[in-house]
Design a protein around this motif. Structure first.
Motif, PDB file in Angstrom:
ATOM      1  N   CYS A 299      16.435  -9.161 -36.056  1.00  0.00           N
ATOM      2  CA  CYS A 299      16.084  -9.110 -37.488  1.00  0.00           C
ATOM      3  C   CYS A 299      16.747 -10.258 -38.245  1.00  0.00           C
ATOM      4  N   ALA A 300      17.996 -10.548 -37.939  1.00  0.00           N
ATOM      5  CA  ALA A 300      18.683 -11.654 -38.612  1.00  0.00           C
ATOM      6  C   ALA A 300      18.018 -12.986 -38.277  1.00  0.00           C
ATOM      7  N   ARG A 301      17.608 -13.152 -37.037  1.00  0.00           N
ATOM      8  CA  ARG A 301      16.932 -14.394 -36.648  1.00  0.00           C
ATOM      9  C   ARG A 301      15.597 -14.527 -37.372  1.00  0.00           C
ATOM     10  N   ARG A 302      14.847 -13.432 -37.481  1.00  0.00           N
ATOM     11  CA  ARG A 302      13.579 -13.472 -38.214  1.00  0.00           C
ATOM     12  C   ARG A 302      13.802 -13.781 -39.691  1.00  0.00           C
ATOM     13  N   ARG A 303      14.852 -13.151 -40.283  1.00  0.00           N
ATOM     14  CA  ARG A 303      15.153 -13.397 -41.684  1.00  0.00           C
ATOM     15  C   ARG A 303      15.511 -14.863 -41.913  1.00  0.00           C
ATOM     16  N   ARG A 304      16.284 -15.444 -41.002  1.00  0.00           N
ATOM     17  CA  ARG A 304      16.633 -16.865 -41.131  1.00  0.00           C
ATOM     18  C   ARG A 304      15.404 -17.744 -41.044  1.00  0.00           C
ATOM     19  N   ARG A 305      14.443 -17.345 -40.234  1.00  0.00           N
ATOM     20  CA  ARG A 305      13.213 -18.130 -40.088  1.00  0.00           C
ATOM     21  C   ARG A 305      12.213 -17.865 -41.205  1.00  0.00           C
ATOM     22  N   GLY A 306      12.463 -16.848 -42.027  1.00  0.00           N
ATOM     23  CA  GLY A 306      11.579 -16.549 -43.146  1.00  0.00           C
ATOM     24  C   GLY A 306      10.405 -15.662 -42.791  1.00  0.00           C
ATOM     25  N   VAL A 307      10.485 -14.977 -41.667  1.00  0.00           N
ATOM     26  CA  VAL A 307       9.409 -14.084 -41.234  1.00  0.00           C
ATOM     27  C   VAL A 307       9.725 -12.684 -41.745  1.00  0.00           C
ATOM     28  N   ALA A 308       8.755 -12.050 -42.388  1.00  0.00           N
ATOM     29  CA  ALA A 308       8.959 -10.697 -42.905  1.00  0.00           C
ATOM     30  C   ALA A 308       8.997  -9.704 -41.742  1.00  0.00           C
ATOM     31  N   PRO A 309       9.881  -8.729 -41.811  1.00  0.00           N
ATOM     32  CA  PRO A 309       9.889  -7.689 -40.773  1.00  0.00           C
ATOM     33  C   PRO A 309       8.563  -6.929 -40.760  1.00  0.00           C
ATOM     34  N   ARG A 310       8.237  -6.347 -39.613  1.00  0.00           N
ATOM     35  CA  ARG A 310       6.955  -5.675 -39.465  1.00  0.00           C
ATOM     36  C   ARG A 310       6.800  -4.476 -40.386  1.00  0.00           C
ATOM     37  N   ASP A 311       7.883  -3.771 -40.667  1.00  0.00           N
ATOM     38  CA  ASP A 311       7.757  -2.545 -41.454  1.00  0.00           C
ATOM     39  C   ASP A 311       7.778  -2.809 -42.959  1.00  0.00           C
ATOM     40  N   VAL A 312       7.956  -4.055 -43.398  1.00  0.00           N
ATOM     41  CA  VAL A 312       7.954  -4.387 -44.815  1.00  0.00           C
ATOM     42  C   VAL A 312       6.637  -5.066 -45.140  1.00  0.00           C
ATOM     43  N   HIS A 313       5.894  -4.467 -46.056  1.00  0.00           N
ATOM     44  CA  HIS A 313       4.579  -4.988 -46.388  1.00  0.00           C
ATOM     45  C   HIS A 313       4.669  -5.965 -47.551  1.00  0.00           C
ATOM     46  N   PRO A 314       3.734  -6.893 -47.661  1.00  0.00           N
ATOM     47  CA  PRO A 314       3.748  -7.834 -48.778  1.00  0.00           C
ATOM     48  C   PRO A 314       3.693  -7.151 -50.140  1.00  0.00           C
ATOM     49  N   PHE A 315       3.135  -5.939 -50.203  1.00  0.00           N
ATOM     50  CA  PHE A 315       3.093  -5.189 -51.466  1.00  0.00           C
ATOM     51  C   PHE A 315       4.500  -4.985 -52.005  1.00  0.00           C
ATOM     52  N   PHE A 316       5.437  -4.699 -51.101  1.00  0.00           N
ATOM     53  CA  PHE A 316       6.821  -4.495 -51.521  1.00  0.00           C
ATOM     54  C   PHE A 316       7.376  -5.757 -52.173  1.00  0.00           C
ATOM     55  N   PHE A 317       7.108  -6.911 -51.566  1.00  0.00           N
ATOM     56  CA  PHE A 317       7.602  -8.161 -52.130  1.00  0.00           C
ATOM     57  C   PHE A 317       6.970  -8.438 -53.487  1.00  0.00           C
ATOM     58  N   ARG A 318       5.667  -8.138 -53.633  1.00  0.00           N
ATOM     59  CA  ARG A 318       5.001  -8.350 -54.914  1.00  0.00           C
ATOM     60  C   ARG A 318       5.610  -7.458 -55.987  1.00  0.00           C
ATOM     61  N   ARG A 319       5.860  -6.194 -55.651  1.00  0.00           N
ATOM     62  CA  ARG A 319       6.454  -5.275 -56.613  1.00  0.00           C
ATOM     63  C   ARG A 319       7.856  -5.732 -57.001  1.00  0.00           C
ATOM     64  N   SER A 320       8.640  -6.197 -56.032  1.00  0.00           N
ATOM     65  CA  SER A 320       9.995  -6.629 -56.364  1.00  0.00           C
ATOM     66  C   SER A 320       9.955  -7.867 -57.250  1.00  0.00           C
ATOM     67  N   ARG A 321       8.990  -8.767 -57.036  1.00  0.00           N
ATOM     68  CA  ARG A 321       8.868  -9.930 -57.915  1.00  0.00           C
ATOM     69  C   ARG A 321       8.484  -9.490 -59.323  1.00  0.00           C
ATOM     70  N   GLU A 322       7.632  -8.470 -59.442  1.00  0.00           N
ATOM     71  CA  GLU A 322       7.275  -7.945 -60.760  1.00  0.00           C
ATOM     72  C   GLU A 322       8.487  -7.339 -61.456  1.00  0.00           C
ATOM     73  N   TRP A 323       9.304  -6.591 -60.702  1.00  0.00           N
ATOM     74  CA  TRP A 323      10.503  -5.996 -61.284  1.00  0.00           C
ATOM     75  C   TRP A 323      11.452  -7.083 -61.778  1.00  0.00           C
ATOM     76  N   VAL A 324      11.615  -8.117 -60.974  1.00  0.00           N
ATOM     77  CA  VAL A 324      12.507  -9.208 -61.372  1.00  0.00           C
ATOM     78  C   VAL A 324      11.966  -9.882 -62.630  1.00  0.00           C
ATOM     79  N   ARG A 325      10.652 -10.103 -62.691  1.00  0.00           N
ATOM     80  CA  ARG A 325      10.050 -10.732 -63.859  1.00  0.00           C
ATOM     81  C   ARG A 325      10.272  -9.869 -65.107  1.00  0.00           C
ATOM     82  N   GLU A 326      10.095  -8.548 -64.972  1.00  0.00           N
ATOM     83  CA  GLU A 326      10.310  -7.648 -66.106  1.00  0.00           C
ATOM     84  C   GLU A 326      11.769  -7.660 -66.550  1.00  0.00           C
ATOM     85  N   GLU A 327      12.684  -7.630 -65.591  1.00  0.00           N
ATOM     86  CA  GLU A 327      14.110  -7.653 -65.926  1.00  0.00           C
ATOM     87  C   GLU A 327      14.486  -8.951 -66.617  1.00  0.00           C
TER      88      GLU A 327
END
Length: 114
Positions: free
Chosen positions: A28-56
């Protein structure tokens, strides 16, 4: 010889969960360093977190604007009236009192929305 194999097999069996966890964390650490999303994390999660950051960031910017406006009013009152410790309490129609009411209303609205 057979006893030694049994001991090695037993030790491997007992440490297998730890070995799997270490290898999994390493992958997992090697994938994170390479910028590859883990299999169990969907792009929807990243979009929602970007929205939360934008709102904050928007809320923080609004708070900063209110604070800067309050500082400006206080500096203006300080220049006009002198030190607030030496002058009497301003009248109810003063800009400082109105700004304080605006700040209280903004904080109340923020707590209601949260």
């Amino acid at each position: 010889m057979r006893a030694a194999l049994w001991v090695v097999a037993y030790v491997l069996l007992m440490t297998l969960p730890w070995l799997v966890a270490v290898v999994s964390c390493w992958r997992c650490a090697r994938r994170r360093r390479r910028g590859v999303a883990p299999r169990d994390v969907h792009p929807f999660f990243f979009r929602r977190s970007r929205e939360w950051v934008r709102e904050e960031l928007a809320v923080t910017a609004a708070r900063l604007d209110v604070i800067k406006a309050a500082e400006g009013v206080v500096r203006e009152a300080d220049d006009r009236l002198g030190s607030l410790y030496e002058s009497p309490v301003p009248s109810s129609d003063s800009a400082v009192v109105r700004l304080a009411e605006v700040i209280v209303e903004a904080e109340h609205a923020r707590t209601v929305t949260e």
